[in-house]
Scaffold this motif. Structure first.
Motif, PDB file in Angstrom:
ATOM      1  N   THR A 129       0.797  -1.412  -0.038  1.00  0.00           N
ATOM      2  CA  THR A 129       0.040  -0.302   0.178  1.00  0.00           C
ATOM      3  C   THR A 129       0.816   1.457   0.391  1.00  0.00           C
ATOM      4  N   HIS A 154       2.503   1.742  -3.474  1.00  0.00           N
ATOM      5  CA  HIS A 154       1.918   2.086  -4.195  1.00  0.00           C
ATOM      6  C   HIS A 154       1.513   3.256  -4.569  1.00  0.00           C
ATOM      7  N   THR A 169      -7.161  -5.091  -3.687  1.00  0.00           N
ATOM      8  CA  THR A 169      -8.350  -4.644  -4.763  1.00  0.00           C
ATOM      9  C   THR A 169      -9.196  -5.608  -5.398  1.00  0.00           C
ATOM     10  N   ARG A 171       2.212   0.466 -10.440  1.00  0.00           N
ATOM     11  CA  ARG A 171       1.516   0.813 -10.215  1.00  0.00           C
ATOM     12  C   ARG A 171      -0.034   0.212 -10.046  1.00  0.00           C
ATOM     13  N   ASN A 172       0.158  -0.510 -11.371  1.00  0.00           N
ATOM     14  CA  ASN A 172      -1.390  -1.144 -11.573  1.00  0.00           C
ATOM     15  C   ASN A 172      -1.363  -2.609 -10.709  1.00  0.00           C
ATOM     16  N   LYS A 232      -1.443  -1.797  -6.779  1.00  0.00           N
ATOM     17  CA  LYS A 232      -2.809  -1.741  -6.442  1.00  0.00           C
ATOM     18  C   LYS A 232      -3.642  -2.333  -6.310  1.00  0.00           C
ATOM     19  N   GLN A 262       2.421   6.240  -6.808  1.00  0.00           N
ATOM     20  CA  GLN A 262       1.109   7.313  -7.383  1.00  0.00           C
ATOM     21  C   GLN A 262       1.485   8.642  -7.224  1.00  0.00           C
TER      22      GLN A 262
END
Length: 338
Positions: free
Chosen positions: A52, A55, A91, A83-84, A87, A59
């Motif tokens: 986290t 990320h 999620t 980045r994705n 992430k 970002q």
């Protein structure tokens, strides 16, 4: 004198969690090397913190670069897949990128033998085929999120399949199209909305206007309203009314009717966060199709006409001016095709 009690044992310090990315390209590592907290080698990068936090660091750097230099700045696109991937760990998504290893504390006896702390953990490796530099995943995701936002405000608009493709492959260039029941998902027929890659070079407000334009066609389809003619090229006043309902202003064009649309200021304010997210994804666009030279001149004075079937005929201008020619199949009038 009473005995002085021994000091309470002190547990060993809990090591910090680290996040390691493996299988990186030189572009990835070069970009990550500029971000505080990252240590890079040729194909790996380690962040001294949780996924986290990693990320957020990536970002924040991307946001700063984009604000100063734009989405096409050197190194910006190299960080998108990284980045994705970071992430998705929170999620539960599945974005193609590099593999990730999370190293947490594992249990180990403290020097006093009274407490334990964690100093390592099993790998959490998420693998998929690697993507180089640019991927359309972020773009399509942003377009789908924008369509979802439109549906939230206008409940009648249906779910669709959004694709990004050529807008210049046919004779008439276009920024988008709506096609009903083009896709099949189990027992459900889904409409298609195409957003042309060539149009992604435009400002984000104009790209979003294209989505609202196609949403107006979707609304016409649901309500069984005939909003176009001439094989979808001429947009009538019924389309203009639907576009206005969705927050667009229209103006009449002598060639295509009320098709040209502009985004109202209040509509842009309503979708402010959507526009912000979509703008971040507009970092690439498609070049137009190469033309094959000048088209052959047609010395025939006949005019090409089409009905709604569509069937095509060619008639002399004088004959067409004498009165309407009706198709016996669809009972619509043949109208000039160009």
């Amino acid at each position: 004198m009473p005995a002085t009690p021994a000091p309470a044992p002190v547990a060993a310090a809990k090591p910090a969690t680290t996040t390691k990315l493996a299988g990186l390209t030189n572009h990835n590592t070069d970009a990550l090397a500029n971000i505080t907290g990252w240590t890079v080698t040729k194909t790996t990068a380690v962040y001294n913190g949780t996924p986290t936090a990693a990320h957020k660091a990536v970002q924040a750097h991307m946001d700063a670069v984009r604000a100063a230099e734009g989405g096409r700045a050197h190194g910006y696109t190299s960080l998108i897949a990284v980045r994705n991937k970071l992430k998705e760990l929170s999620t539960g998504g599945s974005h193609p990128a590099v593999s990730v290893t999370i190293k947490r504390a594992k249990k180990a006896t403290s020097p006093t033998g009274s407490k334990t702390t964690r100093t390592g953990s099993p790998k959490a490796r998420l693998t998929r085929k690697r993507q180089h530099e640019y991927t359309t995943a972020e773009l399509v995701s942003a377009l789908e999120a924008a369509w979802t936002a439109i549906r939230t405000n206008h409940k009648e608009i249906p779910a669709v399949v959004i694709i990004v493709g050529s807008g210049t492959a046919s004779k008439q260039a276009k920024y988008g199209h709506f096609a009903a029941a083009r896709w099949q998902h189990g027992e459900q027929a889904l409409a298609e909305v195409l957003v042309s890659g060539e149009g992604l070079k435009r400002p984000v407000e104009e790209v979003f206007t294209t989505l609202l334009h196609e949403a107006a066609h979707a609304l016409a389809n649901v309500r069984e309203i005939k909003d176009t003619s001439r094989q979808g090229r001429w947009h009538n006043q019924k389309f203009a009314a639907l576009a206005s309902e969705l927050g667009l202003d229209t103006k009449k064009d002598d060639r295509i009717g009320w098709s040209p649309c502009t985004l109202r200021a209040e509509t842009a304010a309503t979708y402010k966060s959507v526009l912000t997210d979509l703008k971040k994804a507009l970092i690439a666009y498609r070049h137009p199709e190469m033309t094959g030279g000048q088209a052959k001149k047609n010395n025939n004075n006949a005019i090409a006409c089409a009905c709604q079937c569509p069937r095509r005929i060619r008639v002399a201008k004088a004959v067409l001016e004498e009165g309407d020619i009706t198709c016996g199949v669809c009972e619509s009038t043949f109208e000039p095709d160009e």
